[in-house]
Design a protein around this motif. Structure first.
Motif, PDB file in Angstrom:
ATOM      1  N   ARG A 463       0.804  -1.221   0.000  1.00 23.24           N
ATOM      2  CA  ARG A 463       0.000   0.000   0.000  1.00 23.24           C
ATOM      3  C   ARG A 463       0.840   1.277   0.000  1.00 23.24           C
ATOM      4  O   ARG A 463       0.306   2.361  -0.248  1.00 23.24           O
ATOM      5  N   ARG A 464       2.115   1.174   0.278  1.00 26.28           N
ATOM      6  CA  ARG A 464       2.964   2.366   0.242  1.00 26.28           C
ATOM      7  C   ARG A 464       3.219   2.794  -1.194  1.00 26.28           C
ATOM      8  O   ARG A 464       3.404   1.962  -2.078  1.00 26.28           O
ATOM      9  N   SER A 465       3.271   4.103  -1.412  1.00 26.02           N
ATOM     10  CA  SER A 465       3.659   4.608  -2.720  1.00 26.02           C
ATOM     11  C   SER A 465       5.112   4.247  -2.993  1.00 26.02           C
ATOM     12  O   SER A 465       5.933   4.169  -2.079  1.00 26.02           O
ATOM     13  N   GLY A 466       5.433   4.028  -4.256  1.00 26.37           N
ATOM     14  CA  GLY A 466       6.805   3.789  -4.651  1.00 26.37           C
ATOM     15  C   GLY A 466       7.454   5.055  -5.161  1.00 26.37           C
ATOM     16  O   GLY A 466       6.915   6.161  -5.031  1.00 26.37           O
ATOM     17  N   ALA A 467       8.614   4.926  -5.780  1.00 31.42           N
ATOM     18  CA  ALA A 467       9.342   6.095  -6.268  1.00 31.42           C
ATOM     19  C   ALA A 467       8.616   6.779  -7.423  1.00 31.42           C
ATOM     20  O   ALA A 467       8.593   8.005  -7.519  1.00 31.42           O
ATOM     21  N   ALA A 468       8.031   5.988  -8.317  1.00 32.63           N
ATOM     22  CA  ALA A 468       7.329   6.558  -9.465  1.00 32.63           C
ATOM     23  C   ALA A 468       5.940   7.019  -9.049  1.00 32.63           C
ATOM     24  O   ALA A 468       5.346   6.509  -8.096  1.00 32.63           O
ATOM     25  N   THR A 469       5.412   8.007  -9.764  1.00 33.13           N
ATOM     26  CA  THR A 469       4.067   8.512  -9.512  1.00 33.13           C
ATOM     27  C   THR A 469       3.270   8.513 -10.813  1.00 33.13           C
ATOM     28  O   THR A 469       3.787   8.146 -11.876  1.00 33.13           O
ATOM     29  N   ALA A 470       2.035   8.972 -10.737  1.00 31.75           N
ATOM     30  CA  ALA A 470       1.191   9.076 -11.926  1.00 31.75           C
ATOM     31  C   ALA A 470       1.583  10.255 -12.808  1.00 31.75           C
ATOM     32  O   ALA A 470       1.088  10.366 -13.936  1.00 31.75           O
ATOM     33  N   ILE A 471       2.460  11.126 -12.324  1.00 35.79           N
ATOM     34  CA  ILE A 471       2.899  12.301 -13.084  1.00 35.79           C
ATOM     35  C   ILE A 471       4.296  12.036 -13.629  1.00 35.79           C
ATOM     36  O   ILE A 471       5.246  11.894 -12.848  1.00 35.79           O
ATOM     37  N   PRO A 472       4.476  11.969 -14.963  1.00 36.42           N
ATOM     38  CA  PRO A 472       5.821  11.779 -15.500  1.00 36.42           C
ATOM     39  C   PRO A 472       6.764  12.875 -15.006  1.00 36.42           C
ATOM     40  O   PRO A 472       6.443  14.056 -15.053  1.00 36.42           O
ATOM     41  N   GLY A 473       7.917  12.438 -14.500  1.00 38.79           N
ATOM     42  CA  GLY A 473       8.900  13.391 -14.000  1.00 38.79           C
ATOM     43  C   GLY A 473       8.792  13.702 -12.532  1.00 38.79           C
ATOM     44  O   GLY A 473       9.637  14.417 -11.998  1.00 38.79           O
ATOM     45  N   LEU A 474       7.795  13.170 -11.832  1.00 40.85           N
ATOM     46  CA  LEU A 474       7.652  13.385 -10.394  1.00 40.85           C
ATOM     47  C   LEU A 474       7.927  12.074  -9.673  1.00 40.85           C
ATOM     48  O   LEU A 474       7.281  11.050  -9.939  1.00 40.85           O
ATOM     49  N   PHE A 475       8.880  12.127  -8.752  1.00 47.09           N
ATOM     50  CA  PHE A 475       9.310  10.935  -8.030  1.00 47.09           C
ATOM     51  C   PHE A 475       9.269  11.202  -6.531  1.00 47.09           C
ATOM     52  O   PHE A 475       9.322  12.354  -6.092  1.00 47.09           O
ATOM     53  N   LEU A 476       9.180  10.122  -5.752  1.00 50.07           N
ATOM     54  CA  LEU A 476       9.014  10.238  -4.308  1.00 50.07           C
ATOM     55  C   LEU A 476      10.172   9.576  -3.570  1.00 50.07           C
ATOM     56  O   LEU A 476      10.697   8.545  -3.997  1.00 50.07           O
ATOM     57  N   ALA A 477      10.552  10.162  -2.447  1.00 54.27           N
ATOM     58  CA  ALA A 477      11.541   9.584  -1.540  1.00 54.27           C
ATOM     59  C   ALA A 477      11.125   9.917  -0.118  1.00 54.27           C
ATOM     60  O   ALA A 477      10.316  10.817   0.115  1.00 54.27           O
ATOM     61  N   GLY A 478      11.682   9.184   0.842  1.00 52.28           N
ATOM     62  CA  GLY A 478      11.402   9.472   2.244  1.00 52.28           C
ATOM     63  C   GLY A 478      10.754   8.306   2.954  1.00 52.28           C
ATOM     64  O   GLY A 478      10.367   7.302   2.349  1.00 52.28           O
ATOM     65  N   GLY A 479      10.609   8.439   4.261  1.00 53.69           N
ATOM     66  CA  GLY A 479      10.105   7.358   5.087  1.00 53.69           C
ATOM     67  C   GLY A 479       8.647   7.033   4.902  1.00 53.69           C
ATOM     68  O   GLY A 479       8.185   5.992   5.368  1.00 53.69           O
ATOM     69  N   SER A 480       7.862   7.903   4.218  1.00 51.60           N
ATOM     70  CA  SER A 480       6.443   7.621   4.023  1.00 51.60           C
ATOM     71  C   SER A 480       6.191   6.776   2.786  1.00 51.60           C
ATOM     72  O   SER A 480       5.061   6.390   2.522  1.00 51.60           O
ATOM     73  N   VAL A 481       7.260   6.508   1.994  1.00 54.09           N
ATOM     74  CA  VAL A 481       7.100   5.710   0.783  1.00 54.09           C
ATOM     75  C   VAL A 481       7.916   4.433   0.911  1.00 54.09           C
ATOM     76  O   VAL A 481       8.612   4.213   1.899  1.00 54.09           O
ATOM     77  N   HIS A 482       7.831   3.590  -0.089  1.00 56.80           N
ATOM     78  CA  HIS A 482       8.575   2.338  -0.096  1.00 56.80           C
ATOM     79  C   HIS A 482      10.081   2.622  -0.135  1.00 56.80           C
ATOM     80  O   HIS A 482      10.514   3.531  -0.829  1.00 56.80           O
ATOM     81  N   PRO A 483      10.928   1.880   0.615  1.00 56.41           N
ATOM     82  CA  PRO A 483      10.616   0.647   1.355  1.00 56.41           C
ATOM     83  C   PRO A 483      10.201   0.848   2.804  1.00 56.41           C
ATOM     84  O   PRO A 483      10.025  -0.140   3.511  1.00 56.41           O
ATOM     85  N   GLY A 484      10.053   2.107   3.285  1.00 58.61           N
ATOM     86  CA  GLY A 484       9.513   2.288   4.613  1.00 58.61           C
ATOM     87  C   GLY A 484      10.303   3.245   5.472  1.00 58.61           C
ATOM     88  O   GLY A 484      11.252   3.886   5.021  1.00 58.61           O
ATOM     89  N   PRO A 485       9.926   3.339   6.748  1.00 57.75           N
ATOM     90  CA  PRO A 485      10.528   4.315   7.654  1.00 57.75           C
ATOM     91  C   PRO A 485      11.851   3.863   8.233  1.00 57.75           C
ATOM     92  O   PRO A 485      12.251   2.711   8.101  1.00 57.75           O
ATOM     93  N   GLY A 486      12.504   4.799   8.907  1.00 54.41           N
ATOM     94  CA  GLY A 486      13.814   4.540   9.483  1.00 54.41           C
ATOM     95  C   GLY A 486      14.881   5.160   8.618  1.00 54.41           C
ATOM     96  O   GLY A 486      14.727   5.292   7.396  1.00 54.41           O
TER      97      GLY A 486
END
Length: 531
Positions: A463-486
């Motif tokens: 259920r966690r979001s991964g690095a890729a998103t629905a918007i080309p060119g927008l990527f995610l990082a951080g403890g709220s996304v995969h692979p998790g916190p810490g």
């Protein structure tokens, strides 16, 4: 179509938490034109220090593990962890105490020492059960490291394929849909040991009764090593930022972002709160992913994560923290200390169901002037402590009542005193208190959750979001996304974000899964896998 890499594609990283720092450093190392913007006045995000009574105290993560993650990241840019900071291995992972019980238990990094300590604390039979638990935790970690930790956002089908028959058999051995608490009940007869290892669920912001049994892998991770960092955890963030700057990353502190601009269906710019526009061929967002779903970065990226904002009940734990510079007496503190109360189930019922501070909560205390390499604290001297109690992540709703906070603080101090630790708080200036509302203000969109979505249930990994998103060119990082916190997982998310970004810039094969190379067999001989 993305610009060619030879054109020095422009990347804006939003947020200088550990995931953003790693993203900026690695993207610059791949020849990209990188700007890192951070609303605060320094790097680190949750890995932050505060000043209390004239001294600096780590007020976020305090445990450094999985150093191999950082060794591999820094090796990719031609340096090493030892070149950045001085780390010291801790012999004692944590010291544990229980109200009304004169015995304490040190969990050692050395497996034989840990087994002997458990035999003396509980019984030789429990020590044998601990050895069996440790082995099962090792197998679970080895099974999941590739398909989960190193992979882009996993799917159920792909993970099943990657696991293979042996991996599926390992996970099936935990029991279908088993919770961590249930799995621990099959290993330990002493309720104190079940409580001790059940606490590992909180490392991901979850309840032991709702966390999947696979979280026992944290036991293996910790027993591979825990380190302290000279200068505190915040020193690592500072050094990573300095390194990124030396590699060409433009660092901009005190620079809040108003929105992410999308044009012709892909990212085009980041607009700052003051109106300045930073052109961007790609954006890596290192904030709470829920901030996007809530529209805090503009309507154009509201649907980037393909899900609605989290309900408060679906968020991970927040905390009530006390950063203190005080004299201590009685209980012999180590670096990491855990003080348990009697009603462990009630603690999580209060937080997750009652949405209130626990009436009998566990208290974690990091004594930052103790541990490996630290000089003995002189008698009568003040020392730096961070005390933490679990709390509901409702910081964006009605704030906790002041009397409830005061009562929880007093109950926590009473628990410490009942376990033998006396704190001499001579002045309010010696204590800095932070609540879920404070964490929500620091990390917008989170509600104060410190670990993103709660990892409740065996399907939570998907259920966690991964690095890729629905918007080309927008990527995610951080403890709220995969692979998790810490800290190490957030660093790994930054590495995955850049790997996904490079694939986006270099290929139109958007469905190809990203996998970080390397593994347990490729680590430096001087490092090990840890949390």
């Amino acid at each position: 179509m993305a610009r060619s890499m030879a054109d020095r594609s422009r990347v804006v990283v939003v947020g200088a938490g550990i995931g953003g720092l790693v993203s900026a450093l690695l993207a610059a190392g791949r020849g990209l034109d990188v700007t890192l913007v951070e609303a605060g006045d320094r790097p680190g995000g949750k890995m932050r220090a505060v000043e209390v009574d004239g001294v600096s105290i780590d007020a976020g993560p305090t445990v450094f593990t999985m150093r191999w993650v950082f060794e591999q990241i820094l090796d990719a840019v031609g340096t090493s962890l030892d070149a950045l900071v001085t780390t010291r291995p801790l012999d004692v992972l944590a010291r544990h105490a229980w109200r009304g019980d004169p015995a304490t238990l040190d969990l050692h990094a050395d497996a034989a020492a840990a087994t002997d300590a458990i035999a003396r604390f509980a019984s030789p039979a429990e020590a044998r059960r601990f050895a069996a638990f440790r082995e099962q935790a090792r197998r679970v970690y080895a099974t999941l490291e590739g398909p989960h930790i190193r992979s882009g956002r996993p799917t159920l089908a792909r993970m099943a394929t990657d696991l293979g028959p042996a991996g599926l058999a390992t996970l099936s051995g935990l029991g279908p849909f088993a919770s961590l608490w249930r799995a621990l009940g099959r290993h330990f007869h002493d309720p104190r040991l079940r409580q001790l290892f059940g606490r590992y669920a909180t490392y991901c912001g979850t309840s032991p009764w709702q966390a999947p049994a696979t979280l026992m892998l944290v036991a293996h991770v910790e027993m591979q090593g825990v380190w302290s960092i000279d200068g505190g955890m915040a020193a690592l963030a500072t050094q990573l930022a300095t390194l990124a700057g030396s590699r060409g990353v433009r660092l901009r502190w005190g620079t809040p972002v108003a929105r992410i601009v999308v044009e012709r269906g892909q990212t085009a710019a980041v607009e700052l709160a003051g109106g300045e526009r930073l052109p961007a061929d790609a954006v890596i967002f290192n904030g709470d992913a829920d901030a996007l779903a809530q529209g805090l970065l503009g309507p154009a990226v509201r649907d980037a994560t393909r899900r609605a904002p989290l309900r408060p009940a679906a968020r991970s734990l927040s905390a009530l923290t006390l950063a203190m510079h005080v004299r201590t007496d009685g209980f012999a503190l180590d670096r990491h200390n855990v003080f348990f109360d009697a009603d462990y189930a009630g603690e999580f019922d209060d937080v997750f169901r009652g949405r209130r501070l626990p009436r009998r909560g566990t208290v974690y205390v990091c004594a930052q002037d103790r541990g490996a390499g630290a000089a003995a604290v002189p008698p009568g001297a003040r020392e730096r402590l961070l005390a933490l109690v679990n709390a509901p992540a409702d910081g964006d709703r009605a704030p906790l009542d002041a009397s409830e906070i005061d009562s929880c603080e007093q109950r926590s101090l009473t628990l410490l005193r009942d376990c033998g630790l006396r704190l001499d708080i001579a002045s309010p200036a010696q204590v800095l208190r932070r609540t879920p509302a404070d964490f929500h203000r620091l990390f917008p969109g989170s509600g104060g959750a410190l670990y993103g979505p709660a990892g409740h249930g065996w399907m939570s990994v998907f259920r966690r979001s991964g690095a890729a998103t629905a918007i080309p060119g927008l990527f995610l990082a951080g403890g709220s996304v995969h692979p998790g916190p810490g800290v190490p997982m957030a660093a790994m998310s930054g590495r995955l974000a850049v790997a996904t970004l490079m694939e986006h810039l270099g290929s139109t094969r958007r469905s190809h899964p990203v996998r970080i190379s390397g593994g347990m067999s490729t680590r430096s001989a001087t490092t090990g896998a840890t949390r």
